[in-house]
Design an enzyme around this catalytic site. Structure first.
Site, PDB file in Angstrom:
ATOM      1  N   LYS A 161       0.830  -1.213   0.000  1.00 46.55           N
ATOM      2  CA  LYS A 161       0.000   0.000   0.000  1.00 46.55           C
ATOM      3  C   LYS A 161       0.863   1.260   0.000  1.00 46.55           C
ATOM      4  O   LYS A 161       0.640   2.174  -0.786  1.00 46.55           O
ATOM      5  CB  LYS A 161      -0.932  -0.009   1.219  1.00 46.55           C
ATOM      6  CG  LYS A 161      -1.933  -1.143   1.253  1.00 46.55           C
ATOM      7  CD  LYS A 161      -2.897  -1.027   2.411  1.00 46.55           C
ATOM      8  CE  LYS A 161      -2.216  -1.095   3.757  1.00 46.55           C
ATOM      9  NZ  LYS A 161      -1.569  -2.389   4.021  1.00 46.55           N
ATOM     10  N   GLU A 187       1.941   6.165  11.543  1.00 48.08           N
ATOM     11  CA  GLU A 187       2.990   5.620  10.689  1.00 48.08           C
ATOM     12  C   GLU A 187       4.216   5.232  11.496  1.00 48.08           C
ATOM     13  O   GLU A 187       4.471   5.765  12.567  1.00 48.08           O
ATOM     14  CB  GLU A 187       3.410   6.675   9.646  1.00 48.08           C
ATOM     15  CG  GLU A 187       2.479   6.759   8.458  1.00 48.08           C
ATOM     16  CD  GLU A 187       2.533   5.503   7.622  1.00 48.08           C
ATOM     17  OE1 GLU A 187       3.386   5.403   6.735  1.00 48.08           O
ATOM     18  OE2 GLU A 187       1.713   4.603   7.851  1.00 48.08           O
ATOM     19  N   ARG A 188       4.998   4.320  10.948  1.00 49.06           N
ATOM     20  CA  ARG A 188       6.304   4.024  11.518  1.00 49.06           C
ATOM     21  C   ARG A 188       7.240   5.192  11.200  1.00 49.06           C
ATOM     22  O   ARG A 188       7.216   5.735  10.101  1.00 49.06           O
ATOM     23  CB  ARG A 188       6.873   2.746  10.910  1.00 49.06           C
ATOM     24  CG  ARG A 188       5.977   1.526  11.088  1.00 49.06           C
ATOM     25  CD  ARG A 188       6.492   0.366  10.256  1.00 49.06           C
ATOM     26  NE  ARG A 188       5.599  -0.788  10.342  1.00 49.06           N
ATOM     27  CZ  ARG A 188       4.542  -0.981   9.567  1.00 49.06           C
ATOM     28  NH1 ARG A 188       4.232  -0.066   8.652  1.00 49.06           N
ATOM     29  NH2 ARG A 188       3.790  -2.047   9.696  1.00 49.06           N
TER      30      ARG A 188
END
Length: 493
Positions: A161, A187-188
């Site tokens: 994605k 998010e990371r």
């Protein structure tokens, strides 16, 4: 006696339970969505979400609450959470509070606007349906996106994605002269760092804005970052009259953050533990994404699907807002067919003859029909072998496998990993390639000749299996293994 309006309004912390903070005000009670500040240097930010009684409010901390204690003084800022807008936001990376987090000086030439804004009225919306070209073959041919619409990328973890979103940013800025906003929800930190440096190296950062709320941040922060990103997008659309590509990764994390906030606020959970207000909260965000006479906000949203279950309430509610649904398949990813988009599960409201044209519509239907026939034949091939099929079915299998490989594409975003130069393919070239494959023009070529190419004419430069007898045969005799990539050398895995 009440303080005059405009003077500082102070309260006292009554209780602290994790991110939930109760504050008592003896003078003015702050309205819902007001931002409160507390602690040393006022670094603890609290958003009011409920008025418990005539003197007490309950809020969610958007930062950590370390050091906050009962009896501490809280200051009412007198307004809601605000996001920066203006020319100074271009090429920068922000957090949910509008602070620059790219190690650059604080931006100049900016204004501040509330993140809580109403969607544009119906009278201001454009009703014209236009196609938004991405340069990605499988999307433009089978799942055309709408300019000013909302598209969802559905898939589990690790199916591509974020890579697909990154590629669309590159294509939008480099070839359509638009502005992109990347909103990272939960998010990371590694992904944000890689995206920032990747966009900088590609030279597209000046026409891009990034805003992140990382995984480790409190749920209140992750819940509001989407609203902050939309405030920036609305400025670019309404004030600068630009077309904006808003990429949200991941909208499921927005729902998840809302679920955490709801639980912390003591609301009764709904089905599978989701918040009872999930539909309302998602609608408040999604309805601000619209196409007006001033410009268009086209949104592409990654939607994590828990356990790959498309009937999960989060996925179902997200579906209802979208004009196109792009479903990524773990099986296709394991076969090396990237982008791993499932053409049979993906759909678009734009795929109508009145919008895309008769030729495009007929070709898309023929491609879907061919791939559906191949999917139905896979069990027979796995049990009895290709030789047991009728000649007509064998031709369908050849076409379908060649279409699957032609609809793969090398990305600019993955050049450093694959060593393959990225390709941008126009809609005309993509349709031309599919049409020629369906006419059996490349039936004598190995499947590998169509794997990871751009336009169909690139096949001519590749060697192909081809005695005269083989070229005259309707189906290559070595179709089961000839030219297949190692991961996809068999029909059914």
């Amino acid at each position: 006696m009440t303080d005059p309006v405009g003077s500082p309004n102070h309260g006292v912390v009554v209780s602290v339970r994790g991110s939930v903070v109760d504050v008592r005000f003896d003078d003015r009670l702050p309205p819902i969505y007001s931002v409160l500040r507390a602690g040393a240097n006022q670094q603890i930010v609290i958003e009011v979400l409920a008025q418990r009684d005539a003197r007490c409010v309950r809020g969610i901390a958007l930062t950590g609450t370390q050091g906050l204690a009962r009896g501490m003084t809280v200051e009412d800022t007198g307004g809601p959470l605000k996001a920066p807008v203006g020319r100074g936001i271009r090429g920068r990376m922000f957090d949910v509070f509008g602070n620059a987090i790219d190690r650059q000086p604080a931006p100049t030439n900016i204004q501040w606007r509330s993140v809580h804004r109403a969607p544009p009225p119906l009278s201001d919306r454009s009703t014209k349906s236009e196609i938004f070209e991405t340069g990605i073959k499988v999307i433009d041919v089978l799942v055309p996106l709408e300019r000013g619409g909302k598209a969802g990328l559905f898939g589990g973890a690790g199916v591509g994605k974020t890579v697909l979103l990154t590629e669309m940013i590159h294509n939008m800025i480099g070839h359509q002269s638009g502005v992109s906003i990347f909103c990272g929800i939960g998010e990371r930190c590694r992904e944000g760092e890689e995206l920032y440096h990747g966009m900088k190296q590609a030279g597209v950062l000046p026409d891009m804005v990034m805003i992140f709320a990382q995984m480790n941040e409190p749920p209140g922060s992750r819940f509001r970052v989407g609203h902050a990103a939309l405030t920036m997008a609305e400025y670019l659309r309404d004030d600068e009259h630009r077309d904006v590509l808003l990429l949200i990764d991941n909208i499921f994390r927005f729902i998840q953050a809302g679920m955490e906030v709801s639980g912390l606020m003591g609301q009764m959970p709904s089905r599978l533990g989701y918040q009872p207000t999930m539909s309302t909260e998602l609608s408040e965000l999604e309805e601000r994404i619209a196409n007006t006479d001033a410009g268009a906000i086209t949104s592409i949203q990654a939607v994590y699907v828990p356990a790959d279950d498309l009937t999960d309430p989060a996925a179902v509610h997200a579906f209802s807002h979208l004009s196109a649904s792009v479903v990524l398949s773990r099986k296709r990813a394991s076969e090396g067919l990237f982008p791993a988009i499932d053409p049979l599960q993906s759909s678009s409201n734009m795929a109508m003859a009145s919008i895309v044209g008769d030729r495009h519509y007929a070709l898309a239907q023929e491609i879907r029909r061919t791939l559906a026939q191949y999917a139905a034949l896979k069990d027979i091939i796995a049990m009895l072998g290709l030789e047991q099929l009728s000649p007509e079915d064998r031709i369908v299998v050849v076409r379908a496998r060649q279409l699957e490989r032609f609809l793969t594409q090398p990305f600019f975003a993955t050049e450093q990993f694959t060593g393959l130069p990225g390709k941008l393919v126009s809609l005309a070239d993509a349709l031309d390639g599919c049409e020629r494959i369906l006419r059996d023009e490349f039936s004598t070529y190995p499947e590998s000749a169509l794997y990871m190419i751009g336009a169909i004419d690139e096949v001519k430069g590749k060697p192909h299996s081809g005695s005269a007898a083989a070229q005259s045969a309707p189906v290559p005799p070595t179709i089961a293994t000839s030219g297949a990539t190692p991961a996809v050398a068999v029909y059914a895995s």
